[in-house]
Design a protein around this motif. Structure first.
Motif, PDB file in Angstrom:
ATOM      1  N   TYR A 496       0.726  -1.192   0.108  1.00 38.81           N
ATOM      2  CA  TYR A 496       0.082   0.101   0.177  1.00 38.81           C
ATOM      3  C   TYR A 496       0.710   1.311  -0.048  1.00 38.81           C
ATOM      4  CZ  TYR A 496      -3.267   3.759   1.841  1.00 38.81           C
ATOM      5  OH  TYR A 496      -3.794   5.008   2.063  1.00 38.81           O
ATOM      6  N   ASN A 497       1.854   1.301   1.052  1.00 41.07           N
ATOM      7  CA  ASN A 497       2.590   2.538   0.985  1.00 41.07           C
ATOM      8  C   ASN A 497       3.611   2.441  -0.443  1.00 41.07           C
ATOM      9  OD1 ASN A 497       2.109   3.824   3.386  1.00 41.07           O
ATOM     10  ND2 ASN A 497       2.695   1.686   4.391  1.00 41.07           N
ATOM     11  N   GLY A 500       0.310   2.219  -3.460  1.00 41.53           N
ATOM     12  CA  GLY A 500      -1.315   2.548  -3.442  1.00 41.53           C
ATOM     13  C   GLY A 500      -2.378   1.775  -3.856  1.00 41.53           C
ATOM     14  N   LEU A 505      -4.554   6.355  -2.492  1.00 43.60           N
ATOM     15  CA  LEU A 505      -3.020   6.745  -2.508  1.00 43.60           C
ATOM     16  C   LEU A 505      -2.715   7.099  -1.076  1.00 43.60           C
ATOM     17  CD1 LEU A 505      -2.738   8.276  -6.139  1.00 43.60           C
ATOM     18  CD2 LEU A 505      -2.419   5.701  -5.466  1.00 43.60           C
ATOM     19  N   PRO A 506      -1.810   6.830  -0.679  1.00 43.19           N
ATOM     20  CA  PRO A 506      -1.127   6.851   0.676  1.00 43.19           C
ATOM     21  C   PRO A 506      -0.686   8.442   0.791  1.00 43.19           C
ATOM     22  CG  PRO A 506       0.420   5.377   0.086  1.00 43.19           C
ATOM     23  CD  PRO A 506      -0.701   5.480  -1.046  1.00 43.19           C
ATOM     24  N   ALA A 515      -0.878   2.158  -9.139  1.00 43.67           N
ATOM     25  CA  ALA A 515      -1.558   1.564  -7.936  1.00 43.67           C
ATOM     26  C   ALA A 515      -1.968   0.271  -8.444  1.00 43.67           C
ATOM     27  CB  ALA A 515      -2.817   2.520  -7.832  1.00 43.67           C
TER      28      ALA A 515
END
Length: 687
Positions: A496-497, A500, A505-506, A515
């Motif tokens: 995720y980091n 995303g 989106l982080p 992503a």
């Protein structure tokens, strides 16, 4: 030593060993990370039982005293990776919703482990009736048993040769198959690093064509992991996904673009893609929903039989324990009930922790926790029998876990709407968001139960065929659930980091094209939000449901006339819903498997041998290469995520800029085609 055959009941061999548990844990970590990455990218996971069996044999053959039952325990433990990672079909929705900013380790681990272990408990009473007495094919379980036997026979030959004796039988061609996994993994790792790391190869290409007001798209993706995934799902599902792709981009998008009007400053690509994302994907959601309901409806009677068997076997557990043969000894009923109650308590504590920050009274939180846990436990128990039956019928990889998740989130959301009045939890925007989050978390528990139920009986079938002790396998599965659950949260955070998720989106400045799509989580979040806010795109969903009903009718007609040209509704819906550059390489992989299988069948016929016994059918060599492709690309994706996270840059290893993109597309296409040909030659030349 009975290598290559079923170990008899009166023979006792080391099974659940410390070295086997450690090896199983290491393999579980690798395949869990691979499946999490693949699932977030494309919405599919692969069964890890067969490659885990091959890796286990290749490693344990270096140790003295290793045997087929120890190898079976390792693959049993590691196979939990391929199924428990199905939790990513729903859990990322909590980040997309904004309820979580990351994946809390203990909550994520607890919901995965408790749900998965309950899946083991729920299917233990079904083993005798569904594995021993049933004529279900269990395709992956039978294949894993055959690979274990081949490896065991090869080891027996090595021992005989070392002792100067003639082997009892000729060694099967191809050895254990570890070389095929390493081949696929190495090729995919190099290509993936060149694509996602160095950026000298593109990961896909599309051409948009305007015919009057209609826009057509000709897409192609170059992911080797998706090529491998297509190889594993086979030609039937591949054709169905192709039909879905054609419905979306050959019919729906052209019709909608022709009816609409493109803004003067909007490109063809942006115009068509926006309509697909906002309109056509809901047609896919409708098709998937109908497919999920239809699948569960067709399993209603088997589910009833499974539940009857489950209730009936609980009372017989005590009588079967002592004098029963070794291969008939499950965990005793008392242990099953006791562990289930402990896991139920863990779920209560986990849901209470999840709701602890909610701006509600303690009594209100207690009611919601009780509701969520009760639903997860009861509905999980109901689907356990259905998923176990479906896995036995069509295999773990094609069993509709995502369909179970869709049905679960619809039910839990509707029930929550019914039990809450407008002035209660749903009386404010914050309360609605909390209700959506609770529905997602509850569905996560159901998906964990269903996924392991889907896997457990497959592994127990393998164990029955090679002569394993069931209760030891069940302990191995419990260990696999805990190890896999511990891996899922850190991998999700890392991915995720670094990349995303779709619409989540982080941090600012990230490339949305990189992503991870997380298609099932996106769909389930949209469904839950639509139910609670009464804002679902019902027009497109109803069109999709009508298309789904029509597909069911057509599939029923094809079932009587054609073995290949079938239209499983869930696969068609996924083809509509997934991005086309994701669906396209999956379709290519399915066709590649079909072409190779036909070639080997003709070769076997010319040799006068049954295809199933002919040297190495692609269901062994091709499956191992395809599994290697998935693992190689997925692990590089995870490692690159760590590099991106450490550097804080979107493309820290890139050697070229955006101007190289046209050349990268052609290079990517050339490499993709070359690897496909290379795989075909390896399968055919080594058979």
């Amino acid at each position: 030593m009975n290598d290559g055959v079923r170990v008899p009941d009166d023979m006792s061999l080391p099974e659940l060993t410390l070295r086997g548990v450690i090896l199983g844990a290491l393999i579980t970590v690798i395949f869990t990370a691979s499946n999490v990455f693949l699932g977030l990218k494309v919405g599919l996971t692969f069964s890890s039982a067969i490659p885990a069996a091959v890796i286990s044999m290749s490693v344990l053959r270096m140790f003295k005293g290793a045997n087929i039952l120890e190898n079976n325990m390792v693959q049993t433990q590691a196979s939990a990776a391929g199924t428990l990672s199905s939790i990513i079909f729903i859990l990322p929705a909590l980040v997309m919703l904004g309820h979580w900013s990351a994946f809390p380790f203990w909550q994520t681990m607890a919901i995965c482990a408790a749900g998965g272990m309950l899946g083991v408990m729920f299917t233990i009473p079904l083993r005798h009736v569904m594995v021993v007495k049933s004529d279900l094919p269990y395709p992956e379980g039978v294949a894993a048993a055959e690979i274990l036997r081949v490896g065991s026979a090869a080891r027996a030959e090595e021992r005989a040769q070392a002792a100067g004796q003639a082997p009892a039988a000729a060694r099967p061609a191809g050895g254990t198959g570890m070389g095929d996994i390493l081949f696929g993994g190495g090729v995919a790792a190099v290509v993936s690093f060149a694509t996602s790391g160095l950026r000298v190869l593109a990961d896909g290409a599309s051409s948009f064509v305007a015919l009057g007001g209609a826009v057509l798209r000709l897409p192609m993706g170059f992911s080797l992991a998706l090529l491998g995934a297509g190889y594993l799902i086979g030609i039937v599902a591949g054709l169905a996904m192709l039909v879905g792709l054609l419905i979306a981009w050959g019919v729906a998008v052209p019709v909608l673009t022709a009816m609409g009007e493109r803004a003067a400053d909007q490109s063809l690509a942006a115009y068509a893609t926006d309509l697909w994302g906002s309109q056509v994907r809901f047609i896919g959601a409708g098709v998937i929903g109908v497919g999920a309901i239809w699948t569960l409806a067709t399993l209603f009677m088997p589910m009833v039989k499974g539940l009857r068997a489950s209730m009936g076997m609980v009372g017989k557990g005590e009588r079967r324990r002592g004098p029963a043969p070794r291969t008939e000894r499950d965990l005793p009923a008392g242990w099953v009930i006791g562990i289930s109650l402990v896991l139920l308590a863990v779920l209560v504590f986990t849901f209470a922790s999840f709701m602890s920050a909610a701006p509600l009274t303690a009594g209100r939180i207690g009611v919601l926790v009780a509701y969520a846990v009760l639903f997860a436990f009861v509905f999980g128990f109901l689907v356990a029998a259905a998923c176990g039956y479906m896995a036995g019928l069509v295999g773990s990889s094609t069993s509709p876990i995502s369909g179970v998740g869709i049905v679960a989130i619809v039910l839990v959301s509707l029930l929550m709407v019914l039990i809450n009045d407008g002035g209660g939890l749903l009386g404010s925007d914050e309360g609605v968001r909390l209700a959506i989050a609770l529905a997602i978390f509850t569905t996560s528990a159901v998906v964990a139960v269903a996924s392991i139920s889907n896997d457990n009986l497959q592994d127990l079938k393998t164990g029955w065929l090679v002569g394993a002790t069931p209760w030891r396998q069940q302990v191995a599965l419990l260990i696999g659930c805990v190890v896999g659950a511990a891996v899922i949260s850190p991998v999700l955070d890392l991915l995720y980091n670094a990349y995303g998720f779709a619409d989540a989106l982080p941090r600012a400045g990230m490339d949305p094209d990189q992503a991870l799509a997380a298609p099932q989580a996106t769909l389930m979040l949209a469904i839950a939000q639509g139910i609670f806010t009464h804002q679902l795109n019902w027009t497109m969903i109803l069109i999709g449901m009508a298309v789904g009903v029509a597909l069911i009718v057509i599939d029923g007609l094809l079932a009587r006339t054609c073995r290949v040209a079938r239209l499983p509704v869930l696969a068609v819906g996924i083809g509509i819903y997934l991005p086309p550059t994701v669906s396209a390489p999956i379709v290519v992989g399915a066709f590649l498997a079909w072409v190779l299988e036909r070639a080997l069948r003709r070769r076997a016929q010319a040799a006068g041998q049954p295809y199933e016994q002919y040297a190495d059918a692609p269901n062994r060599r091709g499956v191992l290469i395809a599994s290697g492709l998935i693992v190689g690309e997925s692990l590089v994706g995870v490692l690159l995520a760590a590099v991106i996270g450490f550097s804080g840059q979107n493309a820290p290893l890139a050697l070229v800029g955006e101007g190289f993109e046209p050349a990268a597309r052609w290079l990517g296409l050339g490499v993709f085609a070359l690897v496909a040909v290379w795989i075909g030659r390896r399968v055919l030349n080594r058979a």
